[in-house]
Design an enzyme around this catalytic site. Sequence first.
Site, PDB file in Angstrom:
ATOM      1  N   ASN A  14       0.852  -1.152   0.006  1.00  9.04           N
ATOM      2  CA  ASN A  14      -0.022  -0.080  -0.051  1.00  9.04           C
ATOM      3  C   ASN A  14       0.954   1.216   0.138  1.00  9.04           C
ATOM      4  OD1 ASN A  14      -3.099  -0.449   0.202  1.00  9.04           O
ATOM      5  ND2 ASN A  14      -2.072  -2.268   1.765  1.00  9.04           N
ATOM      6  N   MET A  92       1.502  -2.663  12.245  1.00 11.03           N
ATOM      7  CA  MET A  92       0.672  -3.484  13.010  1.00 11.03           C
ATOM      8  C   MET A  92       0.973  -3.404  14.494  1.00 11.03           C
ATOM      9  SD  MET A  92      -0.606  -5.469  10.889  1.00 11.03           S
ATOM     10  CE  MET A  92      -1.099  -7.004  11.708  1.00 11.03           C
ATOM     11  N   ARG A  93       0.567  -2.011  14.825  1.00  5.07           N
ATOM     12  CA  ARG A  93       0.602  -1.548  16.260  1.00  5.07           C
ATOM     13  C   ARG A  93      -0.615  -0.685  16.501  1.00  5.07           C
ATOM     14  NH1 ARG A  93       4.299  -2.160  20.359  1.00  5.07           N
ATOM     15  NH2 ARG A  93       3.929   0.064  20.837  1.00  5.07           N
ATOM     16  N   HIS A 111      -7.911  -0.947   5.933  1.00  8.67           N
ATOM     17  CA  HIS A 111      -8.315  -2.037   6.584  1.00  8.67           C
ATOM     18  C   HIS A 111      -9.018  -3.100   5.711  1.00  8.67           C
ATOM     19  CE1 HIS A 111      -9.359  -4.866   9.873  1.00  8.67           C
ATOM     20  NE2 HIS A 111     -10.603  -4.859   9.099  1.00  8.67           N
ATOM     21  N   GLU A 145     -10.659   4.120  19.011  1.00  5.23           N
ATOM     22  CA  GLU A 145     -10.705   2.598  18.717  1.00  5.23           C
ATOM     23  C   GLU A 145     -10.110   2.060  17.520  1.00  5.23           C
ATOM     24  OE1 GLU A 145     -15.065   1.827  19.013  1.00  5.23           O
ATOM     25  OE2 GLU A 145     -15.266   3.727  19.838  1.00  5.23           O
ATOM     26  N   ASP A 147      -9.615   0.185  14.335  1.00  6.25           N
ATOM     27  CA  ASP A 147     -10.081   0.085  13.082  1.00  6.25           C
ATOM     28  C   ASP A 147     -11.709   0.672  13.068  1.00  6.25           C
ATOM     29  OD1 ASP A 147      -8.137  -1.168  12.063  1.00  6.25           O
ATOM     30  OD2 ASP A 147      -8.472  -3.330  12.738  1.00  6.25           O
ATOM     31  N   GLN A 175      -8.051  -3.812  -4.855  1.00  5.98           N
ATOM     32  CA  GLN A 175      -8.922  -2.609  -4.424  1.00  5.98           C
ATOM     33  C   GLN A 175      -8.115  -1.869  -3.590  1.00  5.98           C
ATOM     34  OE1 GLN A 175     -11.554  -2.040  -6.066  1.00  5.98           O
ATOM     35  NE2 GLN A 175     -11.015  -3.865  -7.364  1.00  5.98           N
ATOM     36  N   GLU A 176      -7.633  -2.285  -2.294  1.00  4.47           N
ATOM     37  CA  GLU A 176      -6.665  -1.535  -1.535  1.00  4.47           C
ATOM     38  C   GLU A 176      -5.755  -0.434  -2.274  1.00  4.47           C
ATOM     39  OE1 GLU A 176      -5.128  -3.394   1.871  1.00  4.47           O
ATOM     40  OE2 GLU A 176      -6.377  -5.071   1.720  1.00  4.47           O
TER      41      GLU A 176
HETATM   42  C1  GRF Z   1      -3.241  -4.807   3.992  1.00  2.00           C
HETATM   43  O1  GRF Z   1      -4.078  -5.654   3.817  1.00  2.00           O
HETATM   44  C2  GRF Z   1      -3.985  -3.686   4.862  1.00  2.00           C
HETATM   45  O2  GRF Z   1      -5.315  -3.660   4.409  1.00  2.00           O
HETATM   46  C3  GRF Z   1      -3.744  -4.071   6.176  1.00  2.00           C
HETATM   47  O3  GRF Z   1      -2.482  -4.743   6.390  1.00  2.00           O
HETATM   48  C4  GRF Z   1      -2.121  -4.997   5.005  1.00  2.00           C
HETATM   49  C5  GRF Z   1      -0.780  -4.558   4.432  1.00  2.00           C
HETATM   50  O4  GRF Z   1      -0.236  -4.808   3.535  1.00  2.00           O
HETATM   51  N1  GRF Z   1      -3.765  -3.075   7.142  1.00  2.00           N
HETATM   52  P1  GRF Z   1       0.901  -4.006   2.501  1.00  2.00           P
HETATM   53  O5  GRF Z   1       2.192  -4.253   3.879  1.00  2.00           O
HETATM   54  O6  GRF Z   1       0.636  -2.645   2.382  1.00  2.00           O
HETATM   55  O7  GRF Z   1       1.537  -4.832   1.379  1.00  2.00           O
END
Ligand code: GRF
Length: 219
Positions: A14, A92-93, A111, A145, A147, A175-176
Site C-alpha cells: 500500500n 501492526m501496532r 483495513h 478505537e 479499526d 482494491q486497496e
Molecule cells: C493490508 O491488507 C492492509 O489492509 C492491512 O495490512 C495489509 C498491509 O499490506 N492493514 P501491505 O504491507 O500494504 O502490503
Amino acid sequence: MKKLGILISGRGSNMVAILEGIRSGVIPAEPVLVVSNKADAPGLERAASFSVPTAVVPQKAFRGQGREAHDRAVVDTLKEAGVELVCLAGYMRILSPWFIEQYPGKILNIHPALLPSFPGLHGQRQALEQGARISGCTVHFVDAEVDHGPTIVQSAVPVLPGDDEESLSERILVQEHRIYPLAVKWAAEDRLRIEGLRVVVEGEEVELPSSLLMPAVVK
Ligand code: GRF
C-alpha cells in the site's frame, strides 16, 4: 505540498501504491519519511528505492515501558521530519490515544474489510468464516478505537465459492491499491471534512469507478 509520513511493519504494498501516486503527480504530497517498527520489514527497501528516507523505531527497545513510550519516539521522528499527514499502511501496532492527539484528523488507515464489519486482525479470514458474500476494504481516519473512525472510501469485492484467505486477500488488495491513493490525494488536497463518523469530500464532482462505495455526500 503536504508532508507525508507512512508507517509500515511489513511488505509495504500500500505504501508503494501511495508513493507511485505521488511520483506520477496524482497525489500532491511530499513523502518525507517511512517509519517501521520492524527492522526487517521488506517495505523499507522499497521505500528507499523511491528515495524516501526511512527510520526504524523498534518496539523491542521500549519493552516494559508501555505503548506510549514507543509512540513518543515514533512521533518525535515524524515531527523532526516535518510530517503533517500520517498514513498507516500495514502498521501492526495500535496507536495510543496520545499519538492520535498529536495528529487530530490527520491519520489515515486502510483495513481489509468493509468496516464496521470485521475489525481487528485477519479481516479477510473473518469474512470467510462468517460466510459473507461481499467484503472489501476501507480507508478511514483513525480514532481511539481499533479499526474505527470516519470512513473516507470503501471498495467492495465478492467472496467467491472456493475462496480461501489467500485468494480473497489478493482480490481485496487490488482494491486497496486503488482506494488508498485516492483517499490520500483528497487528504493532501485538504478536501476531506469530518462530520461525526461521516466524511464529506469537498470540491469538484468526484468521478468514482463503479465498485467504489462512497459513504458520504460528494459536494
Ligand atoms: C493490508 O491488507 C492492509 O489492509 C492491512 O495490512 C495489509 C498491509 O499490506 N492493514 P501491505 O504491507 O500494504 O502490503
